[in-house]
Design a protein around this motif. Structure first.
Motif, mmCIF file in Angstrom:
data_model
loop_
_atom_site.group_PDB
_atom_site.id
_atom_site.type_symbol
_atom_site.label_atom_id
_atom_site.label_comp_id
_atom_site.label_asym_id
_atom_site.label_seq_id
_atom_site.Cartn_x
_atom_site.Cartn_y
_atom_site.Cartn_z
ATOM 1 N N GLU A 1 0.799 -1.225 0.000
ATOM 2 C CA GLU A 1 0.000 0.000 0.000
ATOM 3 C C GLU A 1 0.833 1.277 0.000
ATOM 4 O O GLU A 1 0.522 2.229 -0.721
ATOM 5 C CB GLU A 1 -0.970 -0.013 1.194
ATOM 6 N N LEU A 2 1.896 1.328 0.793
ATOM 7 C CA LEU A 2 2.689 2.559 0.866
ATOM 8 C C LEU A 2 3.494 2.771 -0.422
ATOM 9 O O LEU A 2 3.628 3.905 -0.895
ATOM 10 C CB LEU A 2 3.598 2.535 2.087
ATOM 11 N N LYS A 3 4.010 1.697 -0.989
ATOM 12 C CA LYS A 3 4.741 1.806 -2.254
ATOM 13 C C LYS A 3 3.807 2.280 -3.367
ATOM 14 O O LYS A 3 4.185 3.096 -4.218
ATOM 15 C CB LYS A 3 5.369 0.461 -2.631
ATOM 16 N N ASN A 4 2.593 1.756 -3.380
ATOM 17 C CA ASN A 4 1.618 2.166 -4.396
ATOM 18 C C ASN A 4 1.256 3.637 -4.243
ATOM 19 O O ASN A 4 1.102 4.355 -5.242
ATOM 20 C CB ASN A 4 0.366 1.296 -4.296
ATOM 21 N N LEU A 5 1.125 4.096 -2.995
ATOM 22 C CA LEU A 5 0.807 5.506 -2.749
ATOM 23 C C LEU A 5 1.937 6.404 -3.239
ATOM 24 O O LEU A 5 1.696 7.432 -3.904
ATOM 25 C CB LEU A 5 0.555 5.724 -1.259
ATOM 26 N N GLU A 6 3.172 6.024 -2.919
ATOM 27 C CA GLU A 6 4.318 6.815 -3.375
ATOM 28 C C GLU A 6 4.379 6.874 -4.903
ATOM 29 O O GLU A 6 4.656 7.929 -5.494
ATOM 30 C CB GLU A 6 5.612 6.209 -2.822
ATOM 31 N N LYS A 7 4.069 5.756 -5.545
ATOM 32 C CA LYS A 7 4.134 5.681 -7.008
ATOM 33 C C LYS A 7 3.109 6.605 -7.665
ATOM 34 O O LYS A 7 3.437 7.348 -8.605
ATOM 35 C CB LYS A 7 3.906 4.239 -7.468
ATOM 36 N N ILE A 8 1.874 6.598 -7.181
ATOM 37 C CA ILE A 8 0.844 7.437 -7.807
ATOM 38 C C ILE A 8 1.109 8.916 -7.539
ATOM 39 O O ILE A 8 0.910 9.768 -8.409
ATOM 40 C CB ILE A 8 -0.571 7.030 -7.332
ATOM 41 N N LEU A 9 1.615 9.253 -6.335
ATOM 42 C CA LEU A 9 1.894 10.656 -6.033
ATOM 43 C C LEU A 9 3.037 11.192 -6.898
ATOM 44 O O LEU A 9 2.995 12.349 -7.336
ATOM 45 C CB LEU A 9 2.219 10.825 -4.547
ATOM 46 N N GLU A 10 4.032 10.360 -7.164
ATOM 47 C CA GLU A 10 5.128 10.784 -8.040
ATOM 48 C C GLU A 10 4.629 11.137 -9.441
ATOM 49 O O GLU A 10 5.178 12.005 -10.123
ATOM 50 C CB GLU A 10 6.178 9.671 -8.137
ATOM 51 N N ALA A 11 3.546 10.482 -9.861
ATOM 52 C CA ALA A 11 3.030 10.677 -11.216
ATOM 53 C C ALA A 11 2.032 11.825 -11.322
ATOM 54 O O ALA A 11 1.635 12.190 -12.435
ATOM 55 C CB ALA A 11 2.367 9.382 -11.691
ATOM 56 N N VAL A 12 1.621 12.397 -10.194
ATOM 57 C CA VAL A 12 0.576 13.436 -10.191
ATOM 58 C C VAL A 12 0.858 14.586 -11.164
ATOM 59 O O VAL A 12 -0.024 14.994 -11.928
ATOM 60 C CB VAL A 12 0.342 13.961 -8.760
ATOM 61 N N PRO A 13 2.072 15.179 -11.185
ATOM 62 C CA PRO A 13 2.304 16.309 -12.092
ATOM 63 C C PRO A 13 2.101 15.952 -13.565
ATOM 64 O O PRO A 13 1.718 16.819 -14.359
ATOM 65 C CB PRO A 13 3.768 16.683 -11.818
#
Length: 281
Positions: free
Chosen positions: A201-213
């Motif tokens: 879950e935490l890795k997935n959260l970090e991955k999607i946030l990195e892609a936000v821009p």
């Protein structure tokens, strides 16, 4: 007229409100990792001609957008809580007596390794680190040692609860909080830790946030509802870094939390924190 992605659509509560607000000119993509949830969602949103339901992990939204030719959204919503429906789905998420005979899966997707299998192969040191890091459990060492001593025998959620209860204090956070809510169950933090680990879950959260821009349209917003300090810390840091890079601004410096009346009406909301970031146009 806006374009929305509900990255963790769940039972569709947010989807209904979003669908009504964006109107016929808007577009809505609903993403969930649980096949049964996706089937139910398709029934919930069938009245919206502009909604698409997608089976997938929210961490893979850039790939899902490309696969289904979905345009960049004006809004990305990520609700990191899991629904009451999932607690009742027989996958071992709950530590309540009603679920004691459920197989200890704790996974949203059938493609993920079940917790019962993880507990049968994992080393003691790693298990302790998981419960400490993802559960922030002060009895982590004792709990891990007890689980390890029963390896191969923990098959259901009830088996795991018994192992935890055997070593924690009898008065583990008993009583009631000042807001009237009950103290947490002794198994809460360990179940949380194992669920987070099994589903990455935490890795997935970090991955999607990195892609936000790259995901959002200029001027777009991302809203994240988190339910424990580990998630909230990741969101806070990501938004802070976006501000340092002058990509946009946080719309609320402190997380928005449920008021007393909402907590009394819905005790699970007491730990929810909402943070919103808006990209510059």
């Amino acid at each position: 007229g806006e374009i929305f992605i509900d990255a963790t659509a769940g039972a569709g509560g947010h989807a209904k409100s979003i669908g009504e607000r964006i109107g016929e000119d808007g577009k809505l993509m609903l993403v969930d990792w649980d096949e049964e949830t996706v089937r139910a969602l398709e029934k919930v949103v069938r009245t919206f001609s502009n909604a698409r339901v997608v089976l997938g992990n929210y961490a893979d939204i850039p790939e899902l957008m490309a696969r289904f030719n979905f345009p960049k959204p004006d809004m990305l919503l990520i609700d990191l809580g899991f629904s009451s429906d999932q607690l009742l789905r027989g996958r071992g998420f709950s530590f309540q007596p009603i679920a004691q005979n459920e197989p200890l899966l704790m996974t949203y997707s059938d493609s993920s390794e079940p917790v019962r299998d993880i507990l049968s192969r994992i080393k003691l040191k790693e298990l302790t680190e998981i419960i400490v890091s993802f559960g922030e459990e002060r009895f982590a060492k004792k709990i891990a040692e007890e689980i390890f001593s029963r390896r191969g025998k923990i098959k259901t959620s009830g088996d795991l609860v018994k192992a935890i209860s055997a070593v924690v204090s009898k008065n583990y956070e008993q009583g009631r909080r000042q807001d009237g809510a009950s103290r947490i169950h002794p198994a809460t933090r360990t179940f949380q830790a194992l669920r987070i680990y099994a589903n990455k879950e935490l890795k997935n959260l970090e991955k999607i946030l990195e892609a936000v821009p790259e995901i959002l349209n200029p001027g777009g917003r991302v809203a994240v509802i988190s339910f424990h300090s580990l998630e909230d810390g990741i969101v806070k840091e990501a938004f802070h870094n976006f501000e340092k890079e002058k990509l946009g601004k946080c719309l609320n410096k402190k997380p928005i939390q449920a008021g007393f009346e909402e907590v009394a009406r819905n005790p699970r909301s007491r730990s929810a924190k909402l943070r919103v970031f808006k990209l510059f146009t």
